[in-house]
Structure formats: structure tokens, C-alpha cells
Design a protein around this motif. Structure first.
Motif, PDB file in Angstrom:
ATOM      1  N   GLN A  64       8.354   6.109   2.578  1.00 50.80           N
ATOM      2  CA  GLN A  64       7.144   5.336   2.306  1.00 50.80           C
ATOM      3  C   GLN A  64       7.112   4.922   0.827  1.00 50.80           C
ATOM      4  OE1 GLN A  64       3.899   7.868   3.606  1.00 50.80           O
ATOM      5  NE2 GLN A  64       3.864   6.807   5.584  1.00 50.80           N
ATOM      6  N   GLU A 112      -2.279   2.531  -7.710  1.00 49.95           N
ATOM      7  CA  GLU A 112      -1.516   3.787  -7.695  1.00 49.95           C
ATOM      8  C   GLU A 112      -0.210   3.678  -8.482  1.00 49.95           C
ATOM      9  OE1 GLU A 112      -2.272   6.713  -6.280  1.00 49.95           O
ATOM     10  OE2 GLU A 112      -4.152   6.096  -5.382  1.00 49.95           O
ATOM     11  N   ASP A 115      -4.066   1.926  -3.037  1.00 47.77           N
ATOM     12  CA  ASP A 115      -4.422   2.774  -1.895  1.00 47.77           C
ATOM     13  C   ASP A 115      -5.343   1.987  -0.969  1.00 47.77           C
ATOM     14  OD1 ASP A 115      -7.044   2.911  -2.780  1.00 47.77           O
ATOM     15  OD2 ASP A 115      -6.950   5.010  -3.425  1.00 47.77           O
ATOM     16  N   SER A 116      -5.849   2.625   0.084  1.00 49.51           N
ATOM     17  CA  SER A 116      -6.616   1.866   1.081  1.00 49.51           C
ATOM     18  C   SER A 116      -7.970   1.415   0.543  1.00 49.51           C
ATOM     19  CB  SER A 116      -6.804   2.709   2.342  1.00 49.51           C
ATOM     20  OG  SER A 116      -7.420   3.919   1.975  1.00 49.51           O
ATOM     21  N   THR A 117      -8.410   1.981  -0.611  1.00 55.12           N
ATOM     22  CA  THR A 117      -9.685   1.540  -1.189  1.00 55.12           C
ATOM     23  C   THR A 117      -9.471   0.549  -2.343  1.00 55.12           C
ATOM     24  OG1 THR A 117      -9.820   3.306  -2.850  1.00 55.12           O
ATOM     25  CG2 THR A 117     -10.686   3.803  -0.658  1.00 55.12           C
ATOM     26  N   TYR A 118      -8.234   0.076  -2.501  1.00 51.83           N
ATOM     27  CA  TYR A 118      -7.877  -0.886  -3.558  1.00 51.83           C
ATOM     28  C   TYR A 118      -7.805  -0.273  -4.956  1.00 51.83           C
ATOM     29  CZ  TYR A 118      -7.072  -5.166  -1.066  1.00 51.83           C
ATOM     30  OH  TYR A 118      -6.499  -6.116  -0.275  1.00 51.83           O
ATOM     31  N   GLN A 162       0.832  -1.196   0.000  1.00 50.04           N
ATOM     32  CA  GLN A 162       0.000   0.000   0.000  1.00 50.04           C
ATOM     33  C   GLN A 162       0.872   1.255   0.000  1.00 50.04           C
ATOM     34  OE1 GLN A 162      -3.410  -0.013   2.496  1.00 50.04           O
ATOM     35  NE2 GLN A 162      -4.189  -1.758   1.342  1.00 50.04           N
ATOM     36  N   LYS A 175       4.994   5.356  -1.424  1.00 44.49           N
ATOM     37  CA  LYS A 175       4.545   6.388  -2.391  1.00 44.49           C
ATOM     38  C   LYS A 175       5.681   7.299  -2.866  1.00 44.49           C
ATOM     39  CE  LYS A 175       2.529   9.595   1.002  1.00 44.49           C
ATOM     40  NZ  LYS A 175       1.965   8.778   2.073  1.00 44.49           N
ATOM     41  N   ASN A 209       1.095   3.857   1.753  1.00 46.67           N
ATOM     42  CA  ASN A 209       1.653   4.378   3.006  1.00 46.67           C
ATOM     43  C   ASN A 209       2.567   3.403   3.732  1.00 46.67           C
ATOM     44  OD1 ASN A 209       0.351   6.822   2.694  1.00 46.67           O
ATOM     45  ND2 ASN A 209      -1.507   6.066   3.683  1.00 46.67           N
ATOM     46  N   ASN A 210       2.751   2.218   3.188  1.00 48.62           N
ATOM     47  CA  ASN A 210       3.664   1.260   3.835  1.00 48.62           C
ATOM     48  C   ASN A 210       5.085   1.806   3.835  1.00 48.62           C
ATOM     49  OD1 ASN A 210       2.063  -1.668   2.379  1.00 48.62           O
ATOM     50  ND2 ASN A 210       1.743  -0.736   4.361  1.00 48.62           N
ATOM     51  N   TYR A 252     -10.050   0.729 -10.033  1.00 52.49           N
ATOM     52  CA  TYR A 252      -9.871  -0.269  -8.961  1.00 52.49           C
ATOM     53  C   TYR A 252      -9.126  -1.480  -9.511  1.00 52.49           C
ATOM     54  CZ  TYR A 252     -12.927   2.488  -6.042  1.00 52.49           C
ATOM     55  OH  TYR A 252     -13.451   3.521  -5.312  1.00 52.49           O
TER      56      TYR A 252
END
Ligand code: AMP
Length: 151
Positions: A85, A58, A52-55, A28, A87, A30-31, A124
Motif C-alpha cells: 500500500q 500524510e 488520508d480519508s479526511t484529506y 490515499q 503508506k 490505503n491505495n 488538512y
């Protein structure tokens, strides 16, 4: 016997050949980089998708990029693995495929990439198409009949 074997190669879609999202290793945005490197080393993959957190897709992140990022003048700066991170290191300019796209679309996209991410119309993540999967379909087609090699 696979049902795909009876189909014309050019009628296959990406959905017929892709690895579905639930079987794909990912990280993800932010990992910490440390987590991404662990996933890559443990799985043996050279790169994986970033969600991202909503799949939503990115980008992708790979071992070489991570190692280059933490490479100092004379040594690896290991502390940076927990400071940075995903990203900050991921590649966002990547090709994408839709499930409805054709094998030819997949072939074109895979010329420059070992795998290409598959997304829906809203971005997605649906899965990935790998060079291995597409080469297997082409080999099946060659060995299935008219074009069968003599050796
Ligand atoms: P392959 O064609 O099977 O060698 O896969 C090529 C690349 O696709 C690998 O190096 C990985 O970067 C990616 N890949 C393949 N399978 C997976 C998976 N299940 N999860 C995440 N990435 C994968």
C-alpha cells in the motif's frame, strides 16, 4: 492582466501562487501501489501528495521510490504492486507551507523539492506550490519594470 503583476514580489503569499487542492492529483494512504503508479504515469508527474480519508496530508509518493521498492535482484516484481500500500512506501518527512507564508518561505522550501504541499493549521491539505509557479512570478517581476533585462 493578472492582478498579481501590480504587487511587490515580496508581498505575495503562498495562497497567491499555489495550485488549489481540487486541481491537484493525489493518492490515499490505503491505495495499492499499483493505483499510485497508474496516477503518476498517466499524469506525467514524478510525485504526488498522499492524503488520508479526511484529506489530511500524510506525505508524498514518487515513481522512483515505487520502482525501487518493487525492484528484485534481476527484475521488477510486479506482483508487489498489488500487495503493497502507498503508506508503506510514501515519504513522510517533507516540508510544508501555510497559505499565509511568504514567497521567500516558498523559495527556501523549493530549493530541494520540485513542489511543496500547503496545509492549514490542522494539517488538512490546501494545495501545492511548484517551482514553475514561483519562477513565473519572479520572471514577471523582472520583466515588469526596473530590473528589465536588455535581452
Ligand atoms: P512543475 O513545476 O509544474 O514541473 O511541477 C513539479 C512537480 O509538482 C510535478 O512533477 C509533480 O510532482 C507536482 N505537480 C505539479 N502539478 C501538479 C498537479 N496538478 N497535481 C499533482 N502534482 C503536481
Amino acid at each position: 492582466m493578472s492582478l498579481l503583476q501590480d504587487r511587490e514580489l515580496t508581498s505575495l503569499t503562498i495562497a497567491d501562487m499555489m495550485i488549489p487542492s481540487e486541481k491537484v492529483a493525489h493518492v490515499q494512504v490505503n491505495n495499492p501501489l499499483e493505483h499510485a503508479l497508474l496516477v503518476l504515469v498517466k499524469s506525467g508527474y514524478s510525485a504526488v501528495p498522499v492524503l488520508d480519508s479526511t484529506y489530511k496530508l500524510e506525505g508524498t509518493v514518487g515513481k522512483t521510490k515505487i520502482l525501487n521498492e518493487i525492484l528484485g535482484l534481476e527484475r521488477f516484481e510486479i506482483d508487489r504492486l498489488s500487495e503493497l500500500q502507498v503508506k508503506e512506501v510514501m515519504v513522510t518527512d517533507i516540508p510544508k507551507l501555510l497559505k499565509e507564508d511568504t514567497l521567500i518561505d516558498g523559495l527556501k522550501a523549493l530549493i530541494n523539492y520540485p513542489f511543496v504541499c500547503v496545509v492549514d493549521e490542522e494539517g488538512y491539505f490546501d494545495g501545492i506550490l511548484t517551482r514553475r509557479a514561483i519562477l513565473k512570478e519572479i520572471r514577471k517581476d523582472i520583466y515588469s519594470g526596473k530590473n528589465k533585462p536588455t535581452r
